[in-house]
Design an enzyme around this catalytic site. Structure first.
Site, PDB file in Angstrom:
ATOM      1  N   SER A 195       0.863  -1.192   0.000  1.00 12.96           N
ATOM      2  CA  SER A 195       0.000   0.000   0.000  1.00 12.96           C
ATOM      3  C   SER A 195       0.896   1.238   0.000  1.00 12.96           C
ATOM      4  O   SER A 195       1.988   1.207   0.583  1.00 12.96           O
ATOM      5  CB  SER A 195      -0.872   0.015   1.259  1.00 12.96           C
ATOM      6  OG  SER A 195      -1.501   1.279   1.410  1.00 12.96           O
TER       7      SER A 195
ATOM      8  N   TYR B 127      -1.619  -0.571  10.585  1.00 13.93           N
ATOM      9  CA  TYR B 127      -1.798  -1.132   9.236  1.00 13.93           C
ATOM     10  C   TYR B 127      -0.649  -0.690   8.339  1.00 13.93           C
ATOM     11  O   TYR B 127      -0.040  -1.503   7.640  1.00 13.93           O
ATOM     12  CB  TYR B 127      -3.137  -0.661   8.671  1.00 13.93           C
ATOM     13  CG  TYR B 127      -3.379  -0.963   7.212  1.00 13.93           C
ATOM     14  CD1 TYR B 127      -3.865  -2.208   6.808  1.00 13.93           C
ATOM     15  CD2 TYR B 127      -3.148   0.001   6.225  1.00 13.93           C
ATOM     16  CE1 TYR B 127      -4.100  -2.483   5.459  1.00 13.93           C
ATOM     17  CE2 TYR B 127      -3.376  -0.262   4.886  1.00 13.93           C
ATOM     18  CZ  TYR B 127      -3.858  -1.503   4.507  1.00 13.93           C
ATOM     19  OH  TYR B 127      -4.084  -1.770   3.175  1.00 13.93           O
TER      20      TYR B 127
ATOM     21  N   LYS C 158       2.338  -2.770   6.172  1.00 13.09           N
ATOM     22  CA  LYS C 158       2.571  -2.663   4.726  1.00 13.09           C
ATOM     23  C   LYS C 158       4.000  -2.191   4.447  1.00 13.09           C
ATOM     24  O   LYS C 158       4.606  -2.594   3.454  1.00 13.09           O
ATOM     25  CB  LYS C 158       1.548  -1.723   4.094  1.00 13.09           C
ATOM     26  CG  LYS C 158       0.105  -2.259   4.145  1.00 13.09           C
ATOM     27  CD  LYS C 158      -0.047  -3.556   3.381  1.00 13.09           C
ATOM     28  CE  LYS C 158      -1.509  -4.020   3.300  1.00 13.09           C
ATOM     29  NZ  LYS C 158      -1.676  -5.252   2.515  1.00 13.09           N
TER      30      LYS C 158
HETATM   31  N1  LIG Z   1      -8.613  -0.731  -1.331  1.00 16.85           N
HETATM   32  C1  LIG Z   1      -7.566   0.044  -1.109  1.00 16.85           C
HETATM   33  O1  LIG Z   1      -7.651   1.293  -1.161  1.00 16.85           O
HETATM   34  C2  LIG Z   1      -6.229  -0.587  -0.825  1.00 16.85           C
HETATM   35  C3  LIG Z   1      -5.105   0.248  -0.857  1.00 16.85           C
HETATM   36  C4  LIG Z   1      -3.867  -0.299  -0.603  1.00 16.85           C
HETATM   37  C5  LIG Z   1      -3.753  -1.660  -0.347  1.00 16.85           C
HETATM   38  N2  LIG Z   1      -4.864  -2.447  -0.310  1.00 16.85           N
HETATM   39  C6  LIG Z   1      -4.681  -3.886  -0.049  1.00 16.85           C
HETATM   40  O2  LIG Z   1      -5.326  -4.624  -1.059  1.00 16.85           O
HETATM   41  C7  LIG Z   1      -5.580  -5.950  -0.587  1.00 16.85           C
HETATM   42  C8  LIG Z   1      -6.993  -6.359  -0.956  1.00 16.85           C
HETATM   43  O3  LIG Z   1      -7.902  -5.523  -0.259  1.00 16.85           O
HETATM   44  P1  LIG Z   1      -9.178  -4.880  -0.961  1.00 16.85           P
HETATM   45  O4  LIG Z   1      -9.030  -3.432  -0.860  1.00 16.85           O
HETATM   46  O5  LIG Z   1      -9.420  -5.517  -2.282  1.00 16.85           O
HETATM   47  O6  LIG Z   1     -10.298  -5.284   0.102  1.00 16.85           O
HETATM   48  P2  LIG Z   1     -11.620  -6.166   0.040  1.00 16.85           P
HETATM   49  O7  LIG Z   1     -12.389  -5.890  -1.199  1.00 16.85           O
HETATM   50  O8  LIG Z   1     -12.281  -5.977   1.345  1.00 16.85           O
HETATM   51  O9  LIG Z   1     -11.037  -7.643  -0.099  1.00 16.85           O
HETATM   52  C9  LIG Z   1     -10.294  -8.220   0.934  1.00 16.85           C
HETATM   53  C10 LIG Z   1     -10.079  -9.666   0.559  1.00 16.85           C
HETATM   54  O10 LIG Z   1      -9.220 -10.262   1.530  1.00 16.85           O
HETATM   55  C11 LIG Z   1      -9.843 -11.440   1.995  1.00 16.85           C
HETATM   56  N3  LIG Z   1      -9.408 -11.700   3.352  1.00 16.85           N
HETATM   57  C12 LIG Z   1      -9.486 -10.871   4.418  1.00 16.85           C
HETATM   58  N4  LIG Z   1      -8.967 -11.479   5.498  1.00 16.85           N
HETATM   59  C13 LIG Z   1      -8.567 -12.697   5.081  1.00 16.85           C
HETATM   60  C14 LIG Z   1      -7.956 -13.796   5.713  1.00 16.85           C
HETATM   61  N5  LIG Z   1      -7.644 -13.760   7.019  1.00 16.85           N
HETATM   62  N6  LIG Z   1      -7.704 -14.909   4.989  1.00 16.85           N
HETATM   63  C15 LIG Z   1      -8.006 -14.958   3.684  1.00 16.85           C
HETATM   64  N7  LIG Z   1      -8.591 -13.952   3.014  1.00 16.85           N
HETATM   65  C16 LIG Z   1      -8.863 -12.854   3.723  1.00 16.85           C
HETATM   66  C17 LIG Z   1     -11.319 -11.231   1.840  1.00 16.85           C
HETATM   67  O11 LIG Z   1     -11.938 -12.487   1.692  1.00 16.85           O
HETATM   68  P3  LIG Z   1     -13.110 -13.096   2.636  1.00 16.85           P
HETATM   69  O12 LIG Z   1     -13.713 -11.962   3.417  1.00 16.85           O
HETATM   70  O13 LIG Z   1     -14.056 -13.697   1.632  1.00 16.85           O
HETATM   71  O14 LIG Z   1     -12.416 -14.105   3.461  1.00 16.85           O
HETATM   72  C18 LIG Z   1     -11.365 -10.450   0.539  1.00 16.85           C
HETATM   73  O15 LIG Z   1     -11.340 -11.327  -0.561  1.00 16.85           O
HETATM   74  C19 LIG Z   1      -5.277  -5.910   0.911  1.00 16.85           C
HETATM   75  O16 LIG Z   1      -4.002  -6.473   1.158  1.00 16.85           O
HETATM   76  C20 LIG Z   1      -5.279  -4.430   1.239  1.00 16.85           C
HETATM   77  O17 LIG Z   1      -4.488  -4.137   2.371  1.00 16.85           O
HETATM   78  C21 LIG Z   1      -6.091  -1.948  -0.549  1.00 16.85           C
END
Ligand SMILES: NC(=O)c1ccc[n+]([C@@H]2O[C@H](COP(=O)([O-])OP(=O)(O)OC[C@H]3O[C@@H](n4cnc5c(N)ncnc54)[C@H](OP(=O)(O)O)[C@@H]3O)[C@@H](O)[C@H]2O)c1
Length: 260
Positions: free
Chosen positions: A143, A156, A160
């Site tokens: 991130s 968090y 990262k």
């Molecule tokens: N969105 C942003 O702005 C942003 C920015 C920077 C980085 N990120 C990173 O991007 C990645 C994906 O996040 P997202 O934004 O796409 O969020 P999201 O739509 O909420 O998706 C999160 C995913 O992670 C899974 N997950 C959560 N805890 C888990 C666990 N303990 N074991 C296995 N799966 C798990 C969830 O699956 P289930 O709930 O079905 O288990 C879901 O598929 C993360 O690493 C996040 O830190 C996001």
């Protein structure tokens, strides 16, 4: 093939792929011809996500830090597709909101377990099972928060930041057969980040050089690039995909803004 990237004959495991960035990465890798294995904590969610992929896709229930489940997923992937060429360590969590000194040990452990230990665990398993001998590409979802400082997101962001460091460490340790890189998204339209954009999307857009928040597909495309041979001389790097959010307030730079 998509955007000149051909992943046919390759197989990818994407952790945390039931929605958001993980699902978009699975869709992009499949569009490039790769087989994809999507993990979620629930089998039902994994199956629903796999059904949203146009291509060969398998949903597997695996909590990211459950070593037995991860091992079963790796074994099943090899039995089903015969290789694991790509690992996307994408599952992430943010249970800790607020100043760092107000967090408790449980929030610390959950944050660092899912965001940092899980990438080590899954990379270790796929290296021993396949990539160590045959080579491969690992992409971690970090991130831009891991590159700076934000109120209330300290724990968090520290996880990262450590993942960005670990990407370089693993790139060295696993060289030359396995490449290890990260993506560092800005604010992307997903459930995890909802508090960062949902009630003030226009404000976020105004502070973003490219005038919009990210879509999961923006990150999926970058992950696919790093996973592919198009990035065959890239390792240990972290690719920022944020529409220019790290650059600062664009309105101060646009023509006429200074009155000059
Ligand atoms: N969105 C942003 O702005 C942003 C920015 C920077 C980085 N990120 C990173 O991007 C990645 C994906 O996040 P997202 O934004 O796409 O969020 P999201 O739509 O909420 O998706 C999160 C995913 O992670 C899974 N997950 C959560 N805890 C888990 C666990 N303990 N074991 C296995 N799966 C798990 C969830 O699956 P289930 O709930 O079905 O288990 C879901 O598929 C993360 O690493 C996040 O830190 C996001």
């Amino acid at each position: 093939m998509t955007n000149g990237i051909d992943l046919s004959g390759r197989t990818a495991i994407i952790t945390g792929a039931s929605r958001g960035i993980g699902l978009a990465a699975a869709q992009a890798i499949a569009a490039a011809g790769g087989n994809v294995v999507l993990t979620s904590r629930s089998q039902e969610s994994a199956d629903v996500a796999a059904a949203q992929v146009a291509g060969t896709a398998l949903g597997v229930a695996a909590h990211a830090v459950d070593e037995d489940a991860a091992r079963r997923c790796v074994d099943l992937t090899l039995e089903t597709f015969g290789s694991i060429d790509i690992l996307v360590n994408n599952a992430g969590t943010n249970p800790a909101y607020g100043p760092v000194i107000d967090q408790d040990h449980g929030q610390f452990v959950k944050t660092f377990d899912v965001n940092l230990w899980a990438p080590i665990l899954w990379t270790s398993l796929v290296t021993r099972a396949w990539m160590g001998e045959h080579g491969g590409s690992v992409v971690n979802t970090a991130s831009i928060g891991g590159m700076g400082f934000e109120a209330n997101l300290g724990l968090y962001n520290a996880s990262k930041s450590a993942l960005i460091h670990l990407t370089k460490q693993m790139a060295l340790e696993l060289s030359p057969k396995i490449r290890v890189n990260s993506v560092a998204p800005g604010v992307v339209r997903t459930r995890l980040a909802a508090t960062l954009w949902q009630e003030h999307e226009q404000q976020v857009c105004d502070a973003t050089a490219l005038d919009r928040i990210g879509e999961p597909a923006d990150i999926g495309a970058a992950i696919t690039f790093l996973a592919s041979d198009a990035a065959s001389w890239v390792t240990g790097e972290t690719m920022v995909i944020d529409g220019g959010q790290r650059l600062g307030d664009p309105t101060l730079f646009r023509k006429g803004a200074t009155g000059a």
